[in-house]
Design an enzyme around this catalytic site. Sequence first.
Site, PDB file in Angstrom:
ATOM      1  N   ARG A  26       0.646  -1.156   0.110  1.00 51.90           N
ATOM      2  CA  ARG A  26      -0.065  -0.124  -0.181  1.00 51.90           C
ATOM      3  C   ARG A  26       1.016   1.269  -0.052  1.00 51.90           C
ATOM      4  O   ARG A  26       1.835   1.470   0.871  1.00 51.90           O
ATOM      5  CB  ARG A  26      -1.036   0.058   1.100  1.00 51.90           C
ATOM      6  CG  ARG A  26      -2.026  -1.139   1.166  1.00 51.90           C
ATOM      7  CD  ARG A  26      -2.904  -1.058   0.312  1.00 51.90           C
ATOM      8  NE  ARG A  26      -3.985  -2.008   0.296  1.00 51.90           N
ATOM      9  CZ  ARG A  26      -4.604  -2.367  -0.695  1.00 51.90           C
ATOM     10  NH1 ARG A  26      -4.624  -1.841  -1.896  1.00 51.90           N
ATOM     11  NH2 ARG A  26      -5.841  -3.113  -0.441  1.00 51.90           N
ATOM     12  N   MET A  45     -14.539  -3.396  -3.984  1.00 51.97           N
ATOM     13  CA  MET A  45     -15.660  -2.607  -4.240  1.00 51.97           C
ATOM     14  C   MET A  45     -16.863  -2.908  -4.837  1.00 51.97           C
ATOM     15  O   MET A  45     -16.721  -4.055  -5.416  1.00 51.97           O
ATOM     16  CB  MET A  45     -15.045  -1.471  -5.430  1.00 51.97           C
ATOM     17  CG  MET A  45     -14.100  -0.672  -4.892  1.00 51.97           C
ATOM     18  SD  MET A  45     -14.408   0.225  -3.335  1.00 51.97           S
ATOM     19  CE  MET A  45     -15.555   1.450  -3.949  1.00 51.97           C
ATOM     20  N   GLU A  63      -9.162 -12.931  -4.121  1.00 55.15           N
ATOM     21  CA  GLU A  63      -8.129 -12.472  -3.301  1.00 55.15           C
ATOM     22  C   GLU A  63      -7.487 -13.746  -2.479  1.00 55.15           C
ATOM     23  O   GLU A  63      -6.245 -13.445  -2.138  1.00 55.15           O
ATOM     24  CB  GLU A  63      -8.629 -11.305  -2.454  1.00 55.15           C
ATOM     25  CG  GLU A  63      -8.640 -10.235  -3.317  1.00 55.15           C
ATOM     26  CD  GLU A  63      -8.939  -9.024  -2.461  1.00 55.15           C
ATOM     27  OE1 GLU A  63      -8.860  -8.988  -1.169  1.00 55.15           O
ATOM     28  OE2 GLU A  63      -9.105  -7.726  -2.991  1.00 55.15           O
ATOM     29  N   SER A  80     -14.278   7.520   5.912  1.00 56.87           N
ATOM     30  CA  SER A  80     -13.677   8.950   5.985  1.00 56.87           C
ATOM     31  C   SER A  80     -14.754   9.853   5.620  1.00 56.87           C
ATOM     32  O   SER A  80     -14.549  10.530   4.514  1.00 56.87           O
ATOM     33  CB  SER A  80     -12.572   9.279   5.185  1.00 56.87           C
ATOM     34  OG  SER A  80     -11.784  10.273   5.747  1.00 56.87           O
ATOM     35  N   GLU A  86     -17.309   7.105   0.764  1.00 56.60           N
ATOM     36  CA  GLU A  86     -17.165   5.513   0.836  1.00 56.60           C
ATOM     37  C   GLU A  86     -17.663   5.079   2.063  1.00 56.60           C
ATOM     38  O   GLU A  86     -17.274   5.067   3.292  1.00 56.60           O
ATOM     39  CB  GLU A  86     -15.480   5.179   0.679  1.00 56.60           C
ATOM     40  CG  GLU A  86     -15.212   3.527   0.816  1.00 56.60           C
ATOM     41  CD  GLU A  86     -13.788   3.106   0.809  1.00 56.60           C
ATOM     42  OE1 GLU A  86     -13.502   2.649  -0.115  1.00 56.60           O
ATOM     43  OE2 GLU A  86     -13.117   3.539   1.634  1.00 56.60           O
ATOM     44  N   GLU A 109      -5.995  -6.262 -12.556  1.00 59.04           N
ATOM     45  CA  GLU A 109      -6.147  -5.264 -11.507  1.00 59.04           C
ATOM     46  C   GLU A 109      -4.737  -4.921 -10.727  1.00 59.04           C
ATOM     47  O   GLU A 109      -4.742  -4.275  -9.819  1.00 59.04           O
ATOM     48  CB  GLU A 109      -7.289  -5.781 -10.462  1.00 59.04           C
ATOM     49  CG  GLU A 109      -8.532  -5.696 -11.268  1.00 59.04           C
ATOM     50  CD  GLU A 109      -9.788  -6.193 -10.149  1.00 59.04           C
ATOM     51  OE1 GLU A 109      -9.221  -5.908  -9.116  1.00 59.04           O
ATOM     52  OE2 GLU A 109     -10.616  -6.288 -10.660  1.00 59.04           O
ATOM     53  N   GLU A 111      -3.173  -6.950  -8.755  1.00 65.59           N
ATOM     54  CA  GLU A 111      -3.263  -7.446  -7.418  1.00 65.59           C
ATOM     55  C   GLU A 111      -1.895  -8.364  -7.251  1.00 65.59           C
ATOM     56  O   GLU A 111      -1.635  -9.408  -7.986  1.00 65.59           O
ATOM     57  CB  GLU A 111      -4.322  -8.024  -7.218  1.00 65.59           C
ATOM     58  CG  GLU A 111      -5.508  -7.042  -7.208  1.00 65.59           C
ATOM     59  CD  GLU A 111      -6.829  -7.781  -7.012  1.00 65.59           C
ATOM     60  OE1 GLU A 111      -7.939  -7.077  -6.287  1.00 65.59           O
ATOM     61  OE2 GLU A 111      -7.087  -8.938  -7.264  1.00 65.59           O
TER      62      GLU A 111
END
Length: 156
Positions: A26, A45, A63, A80, A86, A109, A111
């Site tokens: 990240r 998402m 995943e 947030s 979101e 993607e 990943e």
Amino acid sequence: FIRGEAVAVVLYDPQRDLIGMVEQFRIGALDEPNGPWCYEVVAGMLEEGESPEDVARRELKEEANIEPYALEYICNYLSSPGGCDEKLHLYCGLCDLSEAGGIYGLPEEGEDIRVHVFAANDVFTWLYNGSFNNAAALICLQWLQLNRSRLRATRE
């Protein structure tokens, strides 16, 4: 900032008392003390026409290569609200983690996701030492800590 809805799932094997976490790079954690490789819960998402439970099952397969035998809804929250819209829907995915582990994710993607399986006692020991630095993981793990006995009792 418009993000939409997302789903996150903590993996739990009540029979073996194991927790599955994913590890991902990240960029936002680049300067964090533990570095940019973060332990997280599976997440993705919501796409048009999908329910949160549909997303949970899809993302668990993509995943972590896991198909849960049950999903328990935990809660939803705004990640947030001062900066974006979101909303995350959180679940606990009850599953067999005896053969879990490996690298997954969708290449299209970008990943690169590694699945780790830990003893629940170890995860709960690490809960507040900075190993988990995102709200979805912390909320899911706290919920699991509170509901662990009930989940284990229903599997015996």
